[in-house]
Structure formats: structure tokens, C-alpha cells
Design a protein around this motif. Structure first.
Motif, mmCIF file in Angstrom:
data_model
loop_
_atom_site.group_PDB
_atom_site.id
_atom_site.type_symbol
_atom_site.label_atom_id
_atom_site.label_comp_id
_atom_site.label_asym_id
_atom_site.label_seq_id
_atom_site.Cartn_x
_atom_site.Cartn_y
_atom_site.Cartn_z
ATOM 1 N N THR A 9 0.813 -1.223 0.000
ATOM 2 C CA THR A 9 0.000 0.000 0.000
ATOM 3 C C THR A 9 0.839 1.261 0.000
ATOM 4 O O THR A 9 0.295 2.361 -0.063
ATOM 5 C CB THR A 9 -0.927 0.013 1.232
ATOM 6 N N ALA A 10 2.168 1.116 0.086
ATOM 7 C CA ALA A 10 3.025 2.306 -0.028
ATOM 8 C C ALA A 10 3.143 2.762 -1.482
ATOM 9 O O ALA A 10 3.475 3.917 -1.755
ATOM 10 C CB ALA A 10 4.399 2.015 0.547
ATOM 11 N N THR A 11 2.892 1.858 -2.452
ATOM 12 C CA THR A 11 3.058 2.211 -3.861
ATOM 13 C C THR A 11 1.799 1.949 -4.690
ATOM 14 O O THR A 11 1.716 2.423 -5.824
ATOM 15 C CB THR A 11 4.227 1.413 -4.464
ATOM 16 N N VAL A 12 0.839 1.190 -4.158
ATOM 17 C CA VAL A 12 -0.353 0.823 -4.921
ATOM 18 C C VAL A 12 -1.584 1.168 -4.091
ATOM 19 O O VAL A 12 -1.597 0.985 -2.873
ATOM 20 C CB VAL A 12 -0.351 -0.690 -5.261
ATOM 21 N N LYS A 48 3.548 15.289 -11.098
ATOM 22 C CA LYS A 48 2.718 14.591 -12.076
ATOM 23 C C LYS A 48 1.311 14.491 -11.523
ATOM 24 O O LYS A 48 1.112 14.008 -10.413
ATOM 25 C CB LYS A 48 3.283 13.194 -12.339
ATOM 26 N N ALA A 49 0.339 14.994 -12.255
ATOM 27 C CA ALA A 49 -1.040 14.967 -11.794
ATOM 28 C C ALA A 49 -1.515 13.534 -11.627
ATOM 29 O O ALA A 49 -1.142 12.639 -12.397
ATOM 30 C CB ALA A 49 -1.936 15.707 -12.786
ATOM 31 N N GLY A 50 -2.358 13.328 -10.600
ATOM 32 C CA GLY A 50 -2.899 11.992 -10.388
ATOM 33 C C GLY A 50 -3.334 11.800 -8.951
ATOM 34 O O GLY A 50 -3.443 12.760 -8.166
ATOM 35 N N LEU A 51 -3.562 10.544 -8.577
ATOM 36 C CA LEU A 51 -4.105 10.200 -7.264
ATOM 37 C C LEU A 51 -3.042 10.312 -6.179
ATOM 38 O O LEU A 51 -1.926 9.829 -6.350
ATOM 39 C CB LEU A 51 -4.657 8.770 -7.280
ATOM 40 N N ALA A 52 -3.418 10.981 -5.076
ATOM 41 C CA ALA A 52 -2.592 11.026 -3.865
ATOM 42 C C ALA A 52 -3.398 10.427 -2.716
ATOM 43 O O ALA A 52 -4.584 10.719 -2.556
ATOM 44 C CB ALA A 52 -2.187 12.460 -3.525
ATOM 45 N N VAL A 53 -2.783 9.552 -1.926
ATOM 46 C CA VAL A 53 -3.450 8.881 -0.805
ATOM 47 C C VAL A 53 -3.021 9.553 0.495
ATOM 48 O O VAL A 53 -1.831 9.748 0.749
ATOM 49 C CB VAL A 53 -3.099 7.386 -0.755
ATOM 50 N N PHE A 54 -4.011 9.928 1.310
ATOM 51 C CA PHE A 54 -3.761 10.603 2.581
ATOM 52 C C PHE A 54 -4.019 9.628 3.724
ATOM 53 O O PHE A 54 -5.005 8.881 3.716
ATOM 54 C CB PHE A 54 -4.680 11.826 2.745
ATOM 55 N N SER A 55 -3.145 9.658 4.727
ATOM 56 C CA SER A 55 -3.262 8.758 5.884
ATOM 57 C C SER A 55 -4.271 9.318 6.877
ATOM 58 O O SER A 55 -3.968 9.604 8.023
ATOM 59 C CB SER A 55 -1.897 8.581 6.559
ATOM 60 N N GLU A 56 -5.510 9.477 6.373
ATOM 61 C CA GLU A 56 -6.620 9.970 7.188
ATOM 62 C C GLU A 56 -7.827 9.084 6.918
ATOM 63 O O GLU A 56 -8.044 8.622 5.783
ATOM 64 C CB GLU A 56 -6.969 11.420 6.847
ATOM 65 N N ILE A 57 -8.636 8.848 7.933
ATOM 66 C CA ILE A 57 -9.801 7.977 7.803
ATOM 67 C C ILE A 57 -10.831 8.604 6.865
ATOM 68 O O ILE A 57 -11.161 9.781 6.997
ATOM 69 C CB ILE A 57 -10.426 7.708 9.184
ATOM 70 N N HIS A 58 -11.325 7.823 5.899
ATOM 71 C CA HIS A 58 -12.362 8.311 4.982
ATOM 72 C C HIS A 58 -13.697 8.345 5.698
ATOM 73 O O HIS A 58 -14.172 7.328 6.204
ATOM 74 C CB HIS A 58 -12.441 7.395 3.754
ATOM 75 N N TYR A 59 -14.302 9.530 5.750
ATOM 76 C CA TYR A 59 -15.629 9.691 6.347
ATOM 77 C C TYR A 59 -16.425 10.593 5.410
ATOM 78 O O TYR A 59 -16.184 11.807 5.331
ATOM 79 C CB TYR A 59 -15.533 10.288 7.750
ATOM 80 N N PRO A 60 -17.343 10.046 4.607
ATOM 81 C CA PRO A 60 -17.938 10.792 3.503
ATOM 82 C C PRO A 60 -18.853 11.934 3.925
ATOM 83 O O PRO A 60 -19.075 12.851 3.146
ATOM 84 C CB PRO A 60 -18.714 9.701 2.747
ATOM 85 N N GLU A 61 -19.408 11.885 5.125
ATOM 86 C CA GLU A 61 -20.387 12.876 5.540
ATOM 87 C C GLU A 61 -19.718 14.072 6.203
ATOM 88 O O GLU A 61 -19.429 14.044 7.393
ATOM 89 C CB GLU A 61 -21.408 12.230 6.497
ATOM 90 N N GLY A 62 -19.428 15.121 5.431
ATOM 91 C CA GLY A 62 -18.992 16.360 6.063
ATOM 92 C C GLY A 62 -17.626 16.873 5.684
ATOM 93 O O GLY A 62 -17.374 18.074 5.785
ATOM 94 N N TRP A 63 -16.695 16.014 5.252
ATOM 95 C CA TRP A 63 -15.340 16.488 4.936
ATOM 96 C C TRP A 63 -15.306 17.100 3.528
ATOM 97 O O TRP A 63 -15.830 16.527 2.565
ATOM 98 C CB TRP A 63 -14.333 15.349 5.027
ATOM 99 N N VAL A 64 -14.697 18.285 3.423
ATOM 100 C CA VAL A 64 -14.590 19.026 2.161
ATOM 101 C C VAL A 64 -13.118 19.302 1.896
ATOM 102 O O VAL A 64 -12.389 19.761 2.783
ATOM 103 C CB VAL A 64 -15.369 20.357 2.229
ATOM 104 N N ALA A 65 -12.656 19.038 0.674
ATOM 105 C CA ALA A 65 -11.269 19.322 0.285
ATOM 106 C C ALA A 65 -11.253 20.450 -0.742
ATOM 107 O O ALA A 65 -12.097 20.483 -1.645
ATOM 108 C CB ALA A 65 -10.599 18.068 -0.287
ATOM 109 N N GLU A 66 -10.275 21.378 -0.608
ATOM 110 C CA GLU A 66 -10.184 22.515 -1.513
ATOM 111 C C GLU A 66 -8.730 22.799 -1.875
ATOM 112 O O GLU A 66 -7.827 22.597 -1.057
ATOM 113 C CB GLU A 66 -10.785 23.771 -0.883
ATOM 114 N N ARG A 76 -12.628 7.290 -1.712
ATOM 115 C CA ARG A 76 -12.334 6.257 -0.729
ATOM 116 C C ARG A 76 -11.267 5.325 -1.311
ATOM 117 O O ARG A 76 -11.474 4.714 -2.359
ATOM 118 C CB ARG A 76 -13.587 5.460 -0.391
ATOM 119 N N VAL A 77 -10.131 5.224 -0.641
ATOM 120 C CA VAL A 77 -8.980 4.482 -1.147
ATOM 121 C C VAL A 77 -8.508 3.489 -0.087
ATOM 122 O O VAL A 77 -8.518 3.807 1.111
ATOM 123 C CB VAL A 77 -7.817 5.453 -1.505
#
Length: 481
Positions: A9-12, A48-66, A76-77
Motif C-alpha cells: 500500500t506504499a506504492t499501490v 505529475k497529476a494523479g491520485l494522492a493517498v492521505f493517511s486519514e480515515i475516509h468519512y464521507p459525511e462532512g469532509w470538504v477538500a479545496e 475512498r482508497v
């Protein structure tokens, strides 16, 4: 989940393409600038544009990224983490917790509150001709026993709230019925007058507060410390290994307004330090994967000013210190420390919290000191060259932070949250074997000239990241959201 076991999970990263499109991986660097329960800030340099994974718990109700005011979807990853599709360039990323159910009605509520307050102030001005002082909000603090870290939380909470307490002997099974009845009557009598409820540990004592909190419309928060999200029957440890207690904890976690684990390892972890551990997956989502209650990690803290007070005591470079409570001997590694003592007869090992008469078979260079008060424990830290935290399971590690603040050089098990606590200020033992210890100790001895620098680094890290005043600030902010 099955794919996560067979990949690095460090690379994929794994995404659910039934709910979102697949994304190509990005390249670049991310730096965490600010971390609070309801907001995060990162500095990004994306090559390089693309997916970045953050070491934070995914919680769909309420979190906004800008990014620069432009909102991005959060994916969700890897089953429970967050991912963003980042464009190229250098910029700042912000994540905020803004549940629509709250902010959608906030403006009307604020207008109504201001009109009400203005009318009230006008009436009071006419009737009395003076301003009225607003009292601090009331918080009910519930815990099963007054451990030192809970007492420190109590002291910090009193800076922000008028605090009421409910403490009962829940560890005495003979008083279980009386505890439930007594707590129920207490809550029915006092719950209406408080603004918030904070429960330390999930257990039988958190069941009624979360249930009645729902009925009374009071926010109830639970601080998770470790045993409440663990089930390790092979170690005789963990509240979740007891079926009835597990059910009480499950309902408490579901009904709680939010959960405050003291470390990220209590959300999800895998234990590899000791091969004898069979139930390796532990933590909140390992046991309750469908739990929807909001989670905010608020690190435990200690009074670093007390533990780091100046002194003139000489440090004994051939002395190790450790702390463990009665019944925690195997969990905290006392038997392994005994093996180390046999291999290192010229060193002494001083263990606080354990009575000597129960462990007469240990080598003569292991000293069991029994329970020490805070001043005596501080003197032990100050005189010791090294502090050992070789736990098989450790929710946080308050004694470790105390020892670091006092200037001990930490040596810890590479498990749970312990590596994050010491950072680059100490040494990690990867496995609970004499072979691994011999290799590590050879490295430690070869770096003797760096010991002073590492001890200073440990002190600075304890003060910067794990002081109780910082925890108190984050805790009160999370409670008032």
C-alpha cells in the motif's frame, strides 16, 4: 480488503470502481502544515497529476477538500483512507469538516440567536441597568477510575468548562447492578443541566450516557484508550474479548456523537512485534468495520513542564527504566526484560509499578520498585540512561512521553503508535527476540556519541507534540464543534 493483504500500500492504491472512476497515480511531495480535529492543511508540490493517498480515515459525511478555493471530490482508497486527484503545481490543500446538516441551518440559527440575545439584553438593560456575566458551559466527565492521564485531562477540561464528575467502581463485578442503577439515577437527575458529556474508555459505564444522551439531545463523546478497541484472548487483554462487554461497547460507539481515539493505531493496526500474537488485526474498524460515528484522533498528553524540570542528578548510562502496572507484566514485556537482564549483567533494569514479592525468579539486576509517586518516578527517569517500552499492545504510551520529557533515551517496540511518538529521537526494536535485540544494541553502542543529541531531541519532541495543554486545546475544540 482481500487485495490489501496481497499488495504494497506504499506504492499501490485500491479504489472501488463501482462507486468512482479509476485514477492514475501521481508523483510529488506532501507536507502536513496543520492538524486539528476539524481541519487539515498540506503544502503540495505535485510533479505529475494523479491520485494522492492521505493517511486519514475516509468519512464521507462532512469532509470538504479545496485547492485555492476550488472544491475537489474525496475518494475512498484502500478501504478506509482518503484520496484526492491532484493537478500539477505547487499549492496548498485544505480539508475541513463541514457537515451539511449543521451548516445548512447555521445562518438561520445564528440570526435567531442574535435577535434573542439582543431582546434579552435590552430587557435586562431596562430592568437592571447592568450586563450579566455568562457562565462557562457545563461538562459531565465520566470515567471508571482516576488514572494519572485522566486526572490530567480533568485539569485541562477545567480551563474551559464547569466540570461535573461521575466515577464508580466498575472494575468490581459485584457492584455492577448498583453501578448501573446509581449511574442511571444520577444521569436522570443531572443530564438536563449539562451541555456536553465526555466518557473516558468505552465500557459498561458508557452505555447509559450514550443512550440517555440521545433521548436528552446532549452530545456525548467517548475517548478511546486501547483496551476498548482490542480483543487479544491469547494475552488475556482487551474488553472486546468479553461478549457482553463487547455488545455494550458496540452500542455505545454507535450512539456516541463522536469518538476520540488517543492514537491512530486505535483506529486500525496489525501487530507483528511478537509472533505469538494470533489476532493481529486490532482497532476500531478491525472490530466494527461498519461503524459510522465520526472519529477525531486527539493524541494523549502529559505535563511536560513537570517531567522536564531542571535537576542536577547524574545520569546512569548503564541503567534502564520501565513502567508497568500489576497484571500487565506479559503485555508490557517484563519476561523479555528479564531475558535481556541475563544477557547484560553489567546493566541494571528498574521497573516501576510492580511489586517485587510476586516475581522472585527475575535476575538480580532487575529491581522491581512497586508503585511510585510522581516525584519518585521523575527521579527514576532523570537517573536512567534509557527507557524501555517493549509492549505487545500500547494504546498510546504516557510513561514513554514522561521519560522522554525527563531526558531518557527511548527504546521501543516497533508496534502501534510507539514509533510515531519517538520519531527520530530513539531506537526501534522490530521483533521481540534476543537476536533482534543484540543487533539493535550493537547499533546503539556504536552511536554512543549521538546519545546526548537524541535525548535532547526526545525532550523537544515531547514538549512540542505531546504536552497536555495542547491536548486540552484540541479536546475542547472537538467537544464544542
Amino acid at each position: 480488503m482481500d487485495k490489501l493483504k496481497r499488495m504494497n500500500t506504499a506504492t499501490v492504491a485500491v479504489m472501488d470502481v463501482r462507486q468512482q472512476e479509476a485514477l492514475s497515480p501521481g508523483a510529488g511531495t506532501l507536507e502536513l502544515l496543520d492538524s486539528r480535529p476539524d481541519r487539515l492543511r498540506y503544502a503540495a508540490q505535485v510533479d505529475k497529476a494523479g491520485l494522492a493517498v492521505f493517511s486519514e480515515i475516509h468519512y464521507p459525511e462532512g469532509w470538504v477538500a479545496e485547492i485555492n478555493g476550488e472544491e475537489l471530490p474525496i475518494y475512498r482508497v484502500n478501504y478506509l483512507l482518503r484520496g484526492l486527484n491532484l493537478p500539477e503545481g505547487a499549492y496548498e490543500i485544505s480539508m475541513r469538516f463541514e457537515p451539511k446538516s449543521y451548516f445548512g441551518t447555521k445562518t438561520l440559527l445564528v440570526i435567531f440567536q442574535y435577535v434573542s440575545v439582543l431582546l434579552l439584553l435590552g430587557a435586562l438593560g431596562v430592568a437592571f441597568g447592568q450586563k450579566q456575566r455568562r457562565m462557562p458551559p457545563k461538562l459531565l466527565h465520566i470515567f471508571p477510575q482516576a488514572s494519572s492521564f485522566i486526572q490530567e485531562d480533568q485539569a485541562q477540561l477545567e480551563n474551559y468548562f464547569e466540570v461535573l464528575q461521575d466515577v464508580r467502581p466498575w472494575t468490581d463485578k459485584r457492584k455492577a447492578i448498583g453501578n448501573f442503577l446509581g449511574q442511571g439515577l444520577f444521569l436522570l437527575r443531572r443530564l438536563a443541566e449539562v451541555d456536553y458529556v465526555l466518557v473516558q474508555f468505552a465500557g459498561y459505564w458508557s452505555f447509559l450516557p450514550t443512550l440517555l444522551g440521545k433521548w436528552y439531545g446532549k452530545p456525548v463523546y467517548i475517548v478511546l484508550h486501547g483496551t476498548d478497541v482490542a480483543a487479544l484472548p491469547e494475552l488475556g487483554y482487551g474488553s472486546l474479548r468479553i461478549p457482553l462487554l463487547r455488545r455494550a461497547i458496540h452500542w455505545s460507539l454507535k450512539w456516541a456523537t463522536a469518538l476520540f481515539p488517543v492514537s491512530s493505531a486505535l483506529v486500525w493496526t496489525e501487530l507483528h512485534f511478537d509472533t505469538r500474537i494470533q489476532n493481529r488485526k486490532q482497532g476500531l474498524y478491525a472490530h466494527f468495520p461498519d461503524l459510522l460515528s465520526p472519529v477525531a484522533i486527539i493524541r494523549q498528553g502529559v505535563n511536560t513542564r513537570f517531567w522536564a524540570a531542571p535537576h542536577q542528578l547524574p545520569r546512569q548510562e548503564k541503567q534502564f527504566a520501565a513502567v508497568m502496572g500489576p497484571g500487565q507484566e506479559y503485555l508490557k514485556g517484563l519476561d523479555f526484560i528479564g531475558e535481556l537482564a541475563k544477557q547484560m549483567p553489567e546493566y541494571t533494569f528498574h521497573i516501576a509499578g510492580i511489586a517485587a514479592e510476586k516475581h522472585s525468579s527475575l535476575p538480580p539486576n532487575v529491581y522491581l520498585l512497586g508503585r511510585l509517586d510522581a516525584e519518585a518516578l521523575r527521579e527514576l527517569y532523570r537517573c536512567s540512561g534509557f527507557y524501555l517500552q517493549l509492549s505487545l499492545f500500547e494504546g498510546f504510551g504516557c510513561a514513554l512521553v514522561e521519560a522522554m520529557a525527563a531526558g531518557c533515551l527511548p527504546i521501543v517496540a516497533q508496534t502501534m503508535h510507539l514509533p510515531h511518538i519517538i520519531g527520530e529521537s530513539g531506537y526501534l526494536l522490530p521483533y521481540r527476540t534476543l537476536y533482534a535485540w543484540e543487533a539493535l544494541w550493537k547499533q546503539i553502542e556504536s552511536e554512543r556519541e549521538a546519545w546526548g543529541t537524541l535525548r535532547q531531541r526526545a525532550q523537544n519532541r515531547a514538549k512540542t507534540y505531546f504536552d497536555s495543554t495542547l491536548r486540552g486545546e484540541y479536546l475542547q475544540e472537538a467537544i464544542r464543534i
